[in-house]
Design an enzyme around this catalytic site. Structure first.
Site, short mmCIF file in Angstrom:
data_model
loop_
_atom_site.label_atom_id
_atom_site.label_comp_id
_atom_site.label_asym_id
_atom_site.label_seq_id
_atom_site.Cartn_x
_atom_site.Cartn_y
_atom_site.Cartn_z
N ASP A 116 0.84 -1.20 0.00
CA ASP A 116 0.00 0.00 0.00
C ASP A 116 0.88 1.25 0.00
O ASP A 116 1.67 1.46 0.91
CB ASP A 116 -0.89 0.00 1.25
CG ASP A 116 -1.83 1.19 1.29
OD1 ASP A 116 -3.00 1.04 0.92
OD2 ASP A 116 -1.38 2.28 1.71
N LYS A 173 -3.04 5.94 -4.22
CA LYS A 173 -4.15 6.84 -3.87
C LYS A 173 -4.02 8.19 -4.56
O LYS A 173 -2.91 8.66 -4.85
CB LYS A 173 -4.19 7.06 -2.34
CG LYS A 173 -4.17 5.77 -1.54
CD LYS A 173 -4.12 6.03 -0.04
CE LYS A 173 -3.82 4.77 0.73
NZ LYS A 173 -2.39 4.42 0.70
N TYR A 219 2.96 9.91 -0.65
CA TYR A 219 4.07 9.31 0.11
C TYR A 219 5.41 9.54 -0.58
O TYR A 219 6.46 9.44 0.05
CB TYR A 219 3.87 7.81 0.30
CG TYR A 219 2.63 7.39 1.05
CD1 TYR A 219 1.80 8.31 1.68
CD2 TYR A 219 2.28 6.04 1.13
CE1 TYR A 219 0.67 7.93 2.35
CE2 TYR A 219 1.15 5.64 1.81
CZ TYR A 219 0.33 6.57 2.42
OH TYR A 219 -0.79 6.17 3.09
N HIS A 229 -7.95 9.60 -1.61
CA HIS A 229 -7.25 9.61 -0.33
C HIS A 229 -8.08 10.29 0.77
O HIS A 229 -8.06 9.84 1.92
CB HIS A 229 -5.91 10.32 -0.50
CG HIS A 229 -4.86 9.84 0.44
ND1 HIS A 229 -3.52 9.76 0.11
CD2 HIS A 229 -4.93 9.40 1.72
CE1 HIS A 229 -2.83 9.30 1.12
NE2 HIS A 229 -3.67 9.08 2.12
#
Length: 270
Positions: free
Chosen positions: A49, A79, A54, A112
């Site tokens: 994930d 996401k 990120y 998200h």
């Protein structure tokens, strides 16, 4: 149901999702993410994930390529970040994520957060991307019951997953949303199931952990599994990845599940 690390749940579109995975929130791009993903895959994890925000999609894709494991054996989630929401922006964002991942599709693409004024157009965009095969499944993250009610009134493709921060320490405050998801066949993924470490020394949790000769983290993960959630703890160290994987050879009693669920403190760590 006797679960193993290779067990999965069937989603409402008949795709399957592993019961336990690894999240890579704030794991730096580069060798740290590459090594962590390779370690996770070597230990038997098959759910990876990540998210565009990120900043490590490129390293996730590189690690999966290096692993030698067939792409269709690994469940990859990314996401859509808030700043990329909107119809055209969302389509471009997934194109960018796929390019970084060096993939032609992701298994699960999530909104998200429910961004006001943009979430409906964003959902329409990922429905179209789903139709074109760029994401096998689509879902949401951080949606509470009112957001889900709104979405189900307008969507053409039903979300398969709602990814929420869930642990015993915020379970009751999430219960209304959890029950709505269960009623509408939307699978729950629990992120930060280990409370980002904040509650691992809670005396109540420690008492239960000692009873089962397990670590507090293993008890929290086992609680998530017995609740029927897919758990996606963040862990970039091999030792913790191994510890987290060893939650399939014991079960919590009903009374201990109830004790854990009653620890609710409305905790949110994000």
């Amino acid at each position: 149901m006797d679960l193993t690390l290779h067990s999965d749940y069937t989603l409402n579109n008949q795709e399957r999702i592993p019961v336990l995975g690894c999240g890579f929130f704030k794991v730096p791009d580069g060798h740290q993410t590459i090594d962590a993903v390779l370690d996770a895959l070597a230990l038997g994890y098959r759910l990876i994930d990540t998210a565009s925000v990120y900043g490590n999609e490129r390293s996730v894709g590189e690690a999966i390529k290096r692993s030698g494991i067939n792409r269709d054996e690994i469940y990859v989630t990314t996401k859509l970040w808030n700043e990329d929401q909107g119809y055209e922006q969302a389509k471009r964002a997934l194109e960018g994520s796929l390019k970084k991942l060096s993939m032609t599709y992701v298994d699960l693409y999530l909104l998200h957060w429910p961004v006001a004024g943009k979430r409906q157009e964003s959902w329409r965009a990922i429905e179209d991307l789903h139709d074109r095969g760029f994401c096998k499944s689509i879902g949401v993250s951080n949606y509470l019951k009112p957001h889900l009610v709104e979405l189900l009134m307008h969507c053409r493709v039903k979300p398969v997953v709602n990814q929420l921060e869930i642990s015993p320490f915020n379970y009751l405050s999430r219960l209304d949303t959890i029950q709505f998801c269960r009623k509408n066949d939307i699978h729950i993924e629990a992120y930060s199931p280990l409370t980002k470490g904040l509650k691992l020394s809670d005396p109540r949790l420690l008492k239960i952990a000692r009873k089962y000769y397990r670590s507090p983290a293993q008890v929290l993960l086992r609680w998530s599994l017995q609740e029927g959630f897919t758990a996606i703890p963040k862990s970039s160290g091999k030792e913790h990845l191994l510890e987290n994987s060893k939650v399939f050879d014991f079960s919590l009693s009903i009374s201990d599940m109830d004790l854990l669920s009653a620890m609710n403190e409305n905790l949110t760590t994000g």
